[in-house]
Scaffold this motif. Structure first.
Motif, PDB file in Angstrom:
ATOM      1  N   PHE A  48      34.521   5.202  26.622  1.00 59.57           N
ATOM      2  CA  PHE A  48      33.884   4.304  27.528  1.00 59.57           C
ATOM      3  C   PHE A  48      34.616   4.257  28.478  1.00 59.57           C
ATOM      4  O   PHE A  48      35.915   3.862  28.651  1.00 59.57           O
ATOM      5  N   ASP A  49      34.249   4.187  29.809  1.00 57.73           N
ATOM      6  CA  ASP A  49      35.202   3.677  31.154  1.00 57.73           C
ATOM      7  C   ASP A  49      35.441   2.308  31.086  1.00 57.73           C
ATOM      8  O   ASP A  49      36.208   1.691  31.614  1.00 57.73           O
ATOM      9  N   PHE A  50      34.613   1.545  30.515  1.00 58.53           N
ATOM     10  CA  PHE A  50      34.436   0.035  30.269  1.00 58.53           C
ATOM     11  C   PHE A  50      33.715  -0.293  29.110  1.00 58.53           C
ATOM     12  O   PHE A  50      32.709   0.138  28.756  1.00 58.53           O
ATOM     13  N   TRP A  51      34.458  -1.171  28.154  1.00 53.60           N
ATOM     14  CA  TRP A  51      33.659  -1.634  26.831  1.00 53.60           C
ATOM     15  C   TRP A  51      34.207  -3.113  26.699  1.00 53.60           C
ATOM     16  O   TRP A  51      35.456  -3.378  26.787  1.00 53.60           O
ATOM     17  N   PHE A  52      33.099  -3.991  26.524  1.00 52.00           N
ATOM     18  CA  PHE A  52      33.646  -5.312  26.093  1.00 52.00           C
ATOM     19  C   PHE A  52      32.211  -5.822  25.186  1.00 52.00           C
ATOM     20  O   PHE A  52      31.389  -5.733  25.590  1.00 52.00           O
ATOM     21  N   GLU A  53      32.771  -6.395  24.219  1.00 56.61           N
ATOM     22  CA  GLU A  53      32.014  -6.875  23.110  1.00 56.61           C
ATOM     23  C   GLU A  53      31.821  -8.566  23.197  1.00 56.61           C
ATOM     24  O   GLU A  53      32.727  -9.165  22.864  1.00 56.61           O
ATOM     25  N   TYR A  54      30.737  -8.705  23.892  1.00 51.35           N
ATOM     26  CA  TYR A  54      30.270 -10.349  23.791  1.00 51.35           C
ATOM     27  C   TYR A  54      29.999 -10.648  22.399  1.00 51.35           C
ATOM     28  O   TYR A  54      29.878  -9.668  21.687  1.00 51.35           O
ATOM     29  N   VAL A 137      48.297  -9.196  29.112  1.00 47.64           N
ATOM     30  CA  VAL A 137      47.408 -10.164  29.664  1.00 47.64           C
ATOM     31  C   VAL A 137      46.162 -10.072  29.177  1.00 47.64           C
ATOM     32  O   VAL A 137      45.447 -10.879  28.767  1.00 47.64           O
ATOM     33  N   PHE A 138      45.622  -8.637  29.147  1.00 49.66           N
ATOM     34  CA  PHE A 138      44.321  -8.390  29.084  1.00 49.66           C
ATOM     35  C   PHE A 138      43.923  -8.550  27.368  1.00 49.66           C
ATOM     36  O   PHE A 138      42.819  -8.796  27.234  1.00 49.66           O
ATOM     37  N   LEU A 146      38.078 -16.340  28.277  1.00 48.17           N
ATOM     38  CA  LEU A 146      37.936 -16.490  29.530  1.00 48.17           C
ATOM     39  C   LEU A 146      36.778 -15.381  29.952  1.00 48.17           C
ATOM     40  O   LEU A 146      35.727 -15.730  30.691  1.00 48.17           O
ATOM     41  N   PHE A 147      36.994 -14.118  29.797  1.00 50.20           N
ATOM     42  CA  PHE A 147      36.105 -13.011  30.417  1.00 50.20           C
ATOM     43  C   PHE A 147      34.706 -13.443  29.762  1.00 50.20           C
ATOM     44  O   PHE A 147      33.729 -13.032  30.321  1.00 50.20           O
ATOM     45  N   ARG A 148      34.669 -13.708  28.398  1.00 56.60           N
ATOM     46  CA  ARG A 148      33.585 -13.848  27.697  1.00 56.60           C
ATOM     47  C   ARG A 148      32.593 -14.660  28.336  1.00 56.60           C
ATOM     48  O   ARG A 148      31.549 -14.658  28.241  1.00 56.60           O
ATOM     49  N   TRP A 149      33.014 -15.540  29.230  1.00 55.60           N
ATOM     50  CA  TRP A 149      32.155 -16.853  29.912  1.00 55.60           C
ATOM     51  C   TRP A 149      31.632 -16.059  31.206  1.00 55.60           C
ATOM     52  O   TRP A 149      30.525 -16.900  31.617  1.00 55.60           O
ATOM     53  N   PHE A 150      32.084 -14.927  31.609  1.00 57.12           N
ATOM     54  CA  PHE A 150      31.269 -14.213  32.738  1.00 57.12           C
ATOM     55  C   PHE A 150      30.067 -13.714  32.002  1.00 57.12           C
ATOM     56  O   PHE A 150      29.914 -13.216  31.027  1.00 57.12           O
ATOM     57  N   HIS A 151      28.773 -14.018  32.829  1.00 52.50           N
ATOM     58  CA  HIS A 151      27.561 -13.300  32.634  1.00 52.50           C
ATOM     59  C   HIS A 151      27.880 -11.949  32.516  1.00 52.50           C
ATOM     60  O   HIS A 151      28.459 -11.118  33.129  1.00 52.50           O
ATOM     61  N   PRO A 152      27.332 -11.247  31.446  1.00 47.96           N
ATOM     62  CA  PRO A 152      27.351  -9.603  31.419  1.00 47.96           C
ATOM     63  C   PRO A 152      27.337  -8.772  32.526  1.00 47.96           C
ATOM     64  O   PRO A 152      27.810  -7.911  32.788  1.00 47.96           O
TER      65      PRO A 152
END
Length: 247
Positions: A48-54, A137-138, A146-152
């Motif tokens: 995936f070009d971007f993937w994040f698991e909330y 850092v990532f 911290l990123f998880r607190w951003f709305h998807p």
């Protein structure tokens, strides 16, 4: 023996979901073909070009490829996934939902007496110190928290916007072989051979399909990508080949 298949750097979702869809369908067709004689399938990152698991959410889309991976895995064929620099925030979704193990670093395998060192390839070898600092850092737990607190909608939207700026995805970047004295992954493979022998070093990340001899009975393989090359690797028990999927 049956064949071992390798593929990397599909970057599904980029530059837009609509433009990515034909590539996704092509990759699913490839999976349909290789499952007929596959002993195992290795996916070496940046699927995936971007993937994040909330905690309870993953990015929408990619239904065709996820469904096909589930089908193949349920049939008993092992699939191994190595995170890349674009999907490095992958946690346990693949493991729990698809029964596909996820690796965050290189791993050794042996097939038919041949030894493999397999990984995505980002951050390996000399140089690229800026990316190595950025990766720390990532992958820092606080950064992910911290990123998880951003709305998807905000977090995924920001990542998709930045992806549009990616010259590699847009086709504006001309990737060229830098020479064996400057290709970081080749230098990395040669350095590893000083302490342990491997028959094959198999990586992605570079987006440039190649097989190069790096030592006695030892080869470095870069799988290319599914953006412009549509290349994949196959090991038949005796030799490793890079092939292009043309359908």
């Amino acid at each position: 023996m049956k064949k071992i298949y390798f593929a990397s750097d599909q970057h599904f979702g980029a530059p837009t979901p609509e433009l990515s869809l034909p590539r996704e369908k092509k990759f699913v067709a490839w999976l349909d073909e290789v499952k007929e004689d596959a002993e195992a399938i290795f996916l070496l990152g940046d699927l995936f070009d971007f993937w994040f698991e909330y905690k309870t959410v993953v990015p929408k889309g990619f239904v065709r490829v996820l469904g096909k991976l589930a089908e193949i895995r349920d049939s008993g064929i092992p699939i191994y996934f190595f995170v890349g620099n674009h999907d490095l925030w992958m946690n346990d979704y693949f493991e729990k939902e698809l029964n596909i193990p996820v690796y965050h670093d290189n791993k050794e395998f042996t097939f038919n007496g041949k030894t493999f060192l397999i990984g995505h390839g980002d951050g390996k070898g000399p140089g690229d110190k800026g990316y190595k600092r950025m990766k720390k850092v990532f992958t820092n737990p606080f950064s992910k928290w911290l990123f998880r607190w951003f709305h998807p909608d905000l977090g995924v939207g920001l990542a998709q916007y930045l992806s549009v700026k990616n010259k590699l995805i847009s086709g504006d970047e001309d990737i060229k072989f830098l020479g064996e004295d400057k290709e970081w992954l080749i230098l990395y493979a040669k350095r590893k051979l000083e302490t342990k022998h491997y028959n094959y070093f198999v990586f992605g990340h570079r987006h440039l399909p190649m097989i190069r001899t790096v030592g006695e009975n030892s080869e470095y393989v870069n799988l290319g990508d599914w953006i412009g090359y549509f290349t994949y690797g196959v090991f038949d028990g005796e030799k490793f080949e890079l092939l292009e999927y043309k359908k």
